[in-house]
Design a protein around this motif. Structure first.
Motif, PDB file in Angstrom:
ATOM      1  N   ALA A 179     -20.284  23.565  -5.339  1.00  0.00           N
ATOM      2  CA  ALA A 179     -19.216  24.556  -5.122  1.00  0.00           C
ATOM      3  C   ALA A 179     -18.991  24.724  -3.615  1.00  0.00           C
ATOM      4  CB  ALA A 179     -19.539  25.854  -5.839  1.00  0.00           C
ATOM      5  N   PRO A 180     -18.838  25.960  -3.093  1.00  0.00           N
ATOM      6  CA  PRO A 180     -18.591  26.077  -1.649  1.00  0.00           C
ATOM      7  C   PRO A 180     -19.844  26.006  -0.785  1.00  0.00           C
ATOM      8  CG  PRO A 180     -18.416  28.222  -2.669  1.00  0.00           C
ATOM      9  CD  PRO A 180     -18.641  27.250  -3.780  1.00  0.00           C
ATOM     10  N   GLY A 181     -21.012  25.726  -1.391  1.00  0.00           N
ATOM     11  CA  GLY A 181     -22.207  25.503  -0.578  1.00  0.00           C
ATOM     12  C   GLY A 181     -23.197  26.642  -0.541  1.00  0.00           C
ATOM     13  N   ASN A 182     -23.262  27.436  -1.620  1.00  0.00           N
ATOM     14  CA  ASN A 182     -24.097  28.634  -1.617  1.00  0.00           C
ATOM     15  C   ASN A 182     -25.580  28.378  -1.388  1.00  0.00           C
ATOM     16  OD1 ASN A 182     -21.572  29.265  -3.107  1.00  0.00           O
ATOM     17  ND2 ASN A 182     -22.462  31.309  -3.143  1.00  0.00           N
ATOM     18  N   VAL A 183     -26.117  27.291  -1.957  1.00  0.00           N
ATOM     19  CA  VAL A 183     -27.562  27.073  -1.857  1.00  0.00           C
ATOM     20  C   VAL A 183     -27.983  26.884  -0.402  1.00  0.00           C
ATOM     21  CG1 VAL A 183     -29.478  25.560  -2.491  1.00  0.00           C
ATOM     22  CG2 VAL A 183     -27.750  26.124  -4.179  1.00  0.00           C
ATOM     23  N   TYR A 184     -27.332  25.967   0.301  1.00  0.00           N
ATOM     24  CA  TYR A 184     -27.722  25.731   1.690  1.00  0.00           C
ATOM     25  C   TYR A 184     -27.312  26.902   2.584  1.00  0.00           C
ATOM     26  CZ  TYR A 184     -28.678  23.312   6.065  1.00  0.00           C
ATOM     27  OH  TYR A 184     -29.188  22.966   7.295  1.00  0.00           O
ATOM     28  N   ALA A 185     -26.193  27.528   2.284  1.00  0.00           N
ATOM     29  CA  ALA A 185     -25.785  28.696   3.069  1.00  0.00           C
ATOM     30  C   ALA A 185     -26.849  29.783   3.012  1.00  0.00           C
ATOM     31  CB  ALA A 185     -24.457  29.240   2.550  1.00  0.00           C
ATOM     32  N   SER A 186     -27.488  29.927   1.863  1.00  0.00           N
ATOM     33  CA  SER A 186     -28.515  30.944   1.691  1.00  0.00           C
ATOM     34  C   SER A 186     -29.840  30.540   2.328  1.00  0.00           C
ATOM     35  CB  SER A 186     -28.717  31.221   0.198  1.00  0.00           C
ATOM     36  OG  SER A 186     -29.552  32.333  -0.010  1.00  0.00           O
ATOM     37  N   LEU A 187     -30.148  29.234   2.334  1.00  0.00           N
ATOM     38  CA  LEU A 187     -31.493  28.782   2.714  1.00  0.00           C
ATOM     39  C   LEU A 187     -31.598  28.172   4.109  1.00  0.00           C
ATOM     40  CD1 LEU A 187     -32.555  26.966  -0.597  1.00  0.00           C
ATOM     41  CD2 LEU A 187     -33.242  29.236   0.166  1.00  0.00           C
ATOM     42  N   ARG A 188     -30.494  27.902   4.767  1.00  0.00           N
ATOM     43  CA  ARG A 188     -30.549  27.042   5.957  1.00  0.00           C
ATOM     44  C   ARG A 188     -31.423  27.609   7.080  1.00  0.00           C
ATOM     45  NH1 ARG A 188     -24.269  27.395   8.106  1.00  0.00           N
ATOM     46  NH2 ARG A 188     -23.987  29.645   7.827  1.00  0.00           N
ATOM     47  N   ASP A 189     -31.539  28.946   7.196  1.00  0.00           N
ATOM     48  CA  ASP A 189     -32.401  29.512   8.233  1.00  0.00           C
ATOM     49  C   ASP A 189     -33.879  29.285   7.941  1.00  0.00           C
ATOM     50  OD1 ASP A 189     -30.205  30.397   9.626  1.00  0.00           O
ATOM     51  OD2 ASP A 189     -30.265  32.432   8.806  1.00  0.00           O
ATOM     52  N   ARG A 190     -34.203  28.953   6.671  1.00  0.00           N
ATOM     53  CA  ARG A 190     -35.596  28.737   6.281  1.00  0.00           C
ATOM     54  C   ARG A 190     -35.950  27.266   6.182  1.00  0.00           C
ATOM     55  NH1 ARG A 190     -38.048  33.216   2.831  1.00  0.00           N
ATOM     56  NH2 ARG A 190     -36.691  35.032   3.109  1.00  0.00           N
ATOM     57  N   VAL A 191     -35.026  26.454   5.662  1.00  0.00           N
ATOM     58  CA  VAL A 191     -35.405  25.084   5.273  1.00  0.00           C
ATOM     59  C   VAL A 191     -35.170  24.040   6.357  1.00  0.00           C
ATOM     60  CG1 VAL A 191     -35.031  25.561   2.826  1.00  0.00           C
ATOM     61  CG2 VAL A 191     -33.148  24.616   4.190  1.00  0.00           C
ATOM     62  N   GLY A 192     -34.432  24.354   7.401  1.00  0.00           N
ATOM     63  CA  GLY A 192     -34.187  23.397   8.462  1.00  0.00           C
ATOM     64  C   GLY A 192     -32.981  22.500   8.186  1.00  0.00           C
ATOM     65  N   VAL A 193     -32.873  21.434   8.933  1.00  0.00           N
ATOM     66  CA  VAL A 193     -31.707  20.550   8.881  1.00  0.00           C
ATOM     67  C   VAL A 193     -32.078  19.259   8.154  1.00  0.00           C
ATOM     68  CG1 VAL A 193     -29.972  19.316  10.211  1.00  0.00           C
ATOM     69  CG2 VAL A 193     -30.881  21.490  11.057  1.00  0.00           C
ATOM     70  N   PRO A 194     -31.440  18.988   7.021  1.00  0.00           N
ATOM     71  CA  PRO A 194     -31.734  17.728   6.316  1.00  0.00           C
ATOM     72  C   PRO A 194     -31.254  16.514   7.105  1.00  0.00           C
ATOM     73  CG  PRO A 194     -30.592  19.320   4.887  1.00  0.00           C
ATOM     74  CD  PRO A 194     -30.487  19.833   6.286  1.00  0.00           C
ATOM     75  N   LYS A 195     -31.879  15.386   6.822  1.00  0.00           N
ATOM     76  CA  LYS A 195     -31.387  14.117   7.367  1.00  0.00           C
ATOM     77  C   LYS A 195     -29.988  13.849   6.843  1.00  0.00           C
ATOM     78  CE  LYS A 195     -32.406   9.141   7.224  1.00  0.00           C
ATOM     79  NZ  LYS A 195     -33.374   8.125   6.700  1.00  0.00           N
ATOM     80  N   LEU A 196     -29.772  14.152   5.554  1.00  0.00           N
ATOM     81  CA  LEU A 196     -28.468  14.007   4.920  1.00  0.00           C
ATOM     82  C   LEU A 196     -28.373  15.031   3.808  1.00  0.00           C
ATOM     83  CD1 LEU A 196     -25.791  12.409   4.484  1.00  0.00           C
ATOM     84  CD2 LEU A 196     -27.059  10.950   2.892  1.00  0.00           C
ATOM     85  N   LEU A 197     -27.285  15.773   3.783  1.00  0.00           N
ATOM     86  CA  LEU A 197     -27.050  16.772   2.746  1.00  0.00           C
ATOM     87  C   LEU A 197     -25.757  16.420   2.026  1.00  0.00           C
ATOM     88  CD1 LEU A 197     -27.659  19.432   1.276  1.00  0.00           C
ATOM     89  CD2 LEU A 197     -26.529  20.637   3.167  1.00  0.00           C
ATOM     90  N   LEU A 198     -25.893  15.789   0.861  1.00  0.00           N
ATOM     91  CA  LEU A 198     -24.729  15.416   0.065  1.00  0.00           C
ATOM     92  C   LEU A 198     -24.381  16.551  -0.885  1.00  0.00           C
ATOM     93  CD1 LEU A 198     -25.552  11.730  -0.965  1.00  0.00           C
ATOM     94  CD2 LEU A 198     -24.082  12.508   0.890  1.00  0.00           C
ATOM     95  N   GLY A 199     -23.119  16.909  -0.946  1.00  0.00           N
ATOM     96  CA  GLY A 199     -22.633  17.900  -1.898  1.00  0.00           C
ATOM     97  C   GLY A 199     -21.663  17.246  -2.860  1.00  0.00           C
ATOM     98  N   VAL A 200     -21.954  17.338  -4.157  1.00  0.00           N
ATOM     99  CA  VAL A 200     -21.099  16.725  -5.187  1.00  0.00           C
ATOM    100  C   VAL A 200     -20.466  17.831  -6.006  1.00  0.00           C
ATOM    101  CG1 VAL A 200     -20.992  15.148  -7.147  1.00  0.00           C
ATOM    102  CG2 VAL A 200     -22.646  14.732  -5.305  1.00  0.00           C
ATOM    103  N   ASP A 201     -19.152  17.746  -6.185  1.00  0.00           N
ATOM    104  CA  ASP A 201     -18.453  18.750  -6.987  1.00  0.00           C
ATOM    105  C   ASP A 201     -17.108  18.174  -7.415  1.00  0.00           C
ATOM    106  OD1 ASP A 201     -19.193  21.978  -7.215  1.00  0.00           O
ATOM    107  OD2 ASP A 201     -17.108  21.521  -7.676  1.00  0.00           O
ATOM    108  N   VAL A 202     -16.461  18.869  -8.359  1.00  0.00           N
ATOM    109  CA  VAL A 202     -15.119  18.468  -8.796  1.00  0.00           C
ATOM    110  C   VAL A 202     -14.034  19.270  -8.091  1.00  0.00           C
ATOM    111  CG1 VAL A 202     -15.886  17.658 -11.056  1.00  0.00           C
ATOM    112  CG2 VAL A 202     -15.177  20.052 -10.781  1.00  0.00           C
ATOM    113  N   SER A 203     -14.439  20.251  -7.280  1.00  0.00           N
ATOM    114  CA  SER A 203     -13.482  21.124  -6.612  1.00  0.00           C
ATOM    115  C   SER A 203     -13.263  20.700  -5.166  1.00  0.00           C
ATOM    116  CB  SER A 203     -13.981  22.578  -6.653  1.00  0.00           C
ATOM    117  OG  SER A 203     -13.156  23.393  -5.857  1.00  0.00           O
ATOM    118  N   ARG A 204     -12.095  20.217  -4.889  1.00  0.00           N
ATOM    119  CA  ARG A 204     -11.792  19.770  -3.529  1.00  0.00           C
ATOM    120  C   ARG A 204     -11.832  20.947  -2.547  1.00  0.00           C
ATOM    121  NH1 ARG A 204     -10.073  15.075  -2.122  1.00  0.00           N
ATOM    122  NH2 ARG A 204      -9.467  14.580  -4.270  1.00  0.00           N
TER     123      ARG A 204
END
Length: 302
Positions: free
Chosen positions: A83-108
């Motif tokens: 969707a609009p990225g809720n999981v990483y938006a919520s966790l990014r201050d804790r989990v750090g920066v991924p090497k690659l963060l792919l987001g798959v969805d049907v909503s452009r």
């Protein structure tokens, strides 16, 4: 193909790939009413921003997910149904920066918002992913399975992406046993809609928004949802060690000690009226699945 995702696209799908609005897009071959609803609702310029601002952003969610996934630093992460990225938006201050963060969805529209947060967006059907097998360190599906017509196929496709030793995490899909599946439960379930509309609860602020919000949730009603058998029968034959944690929404890291948290009073009352004990394991609202892929499973990147 000029995108960090290029190395992980299955060769069978390369010719189908198209760029549209700066998003790598693949054909949706079998559309459905729910798929159209998910595309529209989570791509709405107002509804999607409101959803991002408040849903899955609380402290207990952050504690629970960080306890389960740990650091994302330098990992390859795939968020399916992002969707609009809720999981990483919520966790990014804790989990750090991924090497690659792919987001798959049907909503452009939803993917465009996720891209602002650091996701590499891919528009594709989660029931038929255009990605290779066995490359991801972490695959997440948060409140995503119940939005998909074919939950078993979506789960199997997500699991296919996980590398040996990698992790698959799903959460916040309604546990099938949460309700007694009787006329009382269905009556209460239907009654909640005009109440939510009157209170202008998130996702229900207007009649139109409520209509499209409800249309996205295919498997989110009494008698439907996920079960222990559902996860085990799909994931264990694929080489996963499966751990399941039924819980309510007000529980953090203690979920890993099988703490479920208390049910909200109004939900608990509705459950008791339908004949379900809200304090039982069966009465827990949702189910968290933490599945680790066996290191001995061969990695086939096709």
């Amino acid at each position: 193909m000029s995108t960090p995702a290029a190395a992980y696209i299955s060769p069978d799908y390369l010719k189908m790939a198209r760029w549209k609005d700066n998003i790598l897009s693949f054909p949706i071959q079998n559309s459905s009413h729910s798929l159209i609803a998910n595309s529209y609702y989570f791509g709405h310029p107002v509804w999607a921003r409101n959803y991002l601002a408040v849903v899955h952003r609380d402290q207990k969610f952050q504690e629970r997910w960080f306890a389960v996934t740990g650091s994302w630093q330098d990992k390859i992460v795939v968020d399916i149904g992002c969707a609009p990225g809720n999981v990483y938006a919520s966790l990014r201050d804790r989990v750090g920066v991924p090497k690659l963060l792919l987001g798959v969805d049907v909503s452009r529209g939803g993917l465009a918002i996720a891209q602002e947060l650091g996701y590499v967006p891919i528009l594709a059907d989660a029931q038929k992913l255009p990605l290779k097998s066995g490359f991801a360190d972490l695959v997440v599906l948060n409140a995503a399975l119940h939005h998909c017509d074919d939950m078993p196929r979506m789960l199997a496709e997500a699991a296919r992406l996980v590398r040996p030793g990698g992790l698959l995490v799903t959460d916040q899909d309604l546990q099938q046993t949460m309700w007694c599946n009787n006329w009382i439960a269905h009556a209460i379930w239907n009654l909640r809609l005009p109440i939510y509309r009157f209170l202008k609860r998130g996702g229900h602020t207007t009649g139109e928004e409520q209509h499209w919000c409800q249309a996205t949730e295919v498997h989110h009603m009494p008698g439907d949802g996920v079960t222990e058998t559902f996860f085990r029968e799909i994931l264990e034959p694929m080489g996963f060690e499966v751990n399941l944690y039924p819980h309510n929404l007000n529980v953090g890291a203690e979920v890993l000690q099988s703490e479920r948290g208390k049910q909200a009073w109004n939900v608990g009352l509705a459950q008791r009226l339908s004949g379900r004990d809200p304090d039982s394991v069966e009465g827990a609202l949702v189910m968290l699945c933490v599945a680790k892929k066996d290191l001995a499973i061969p990695c086939v990147t096709t």
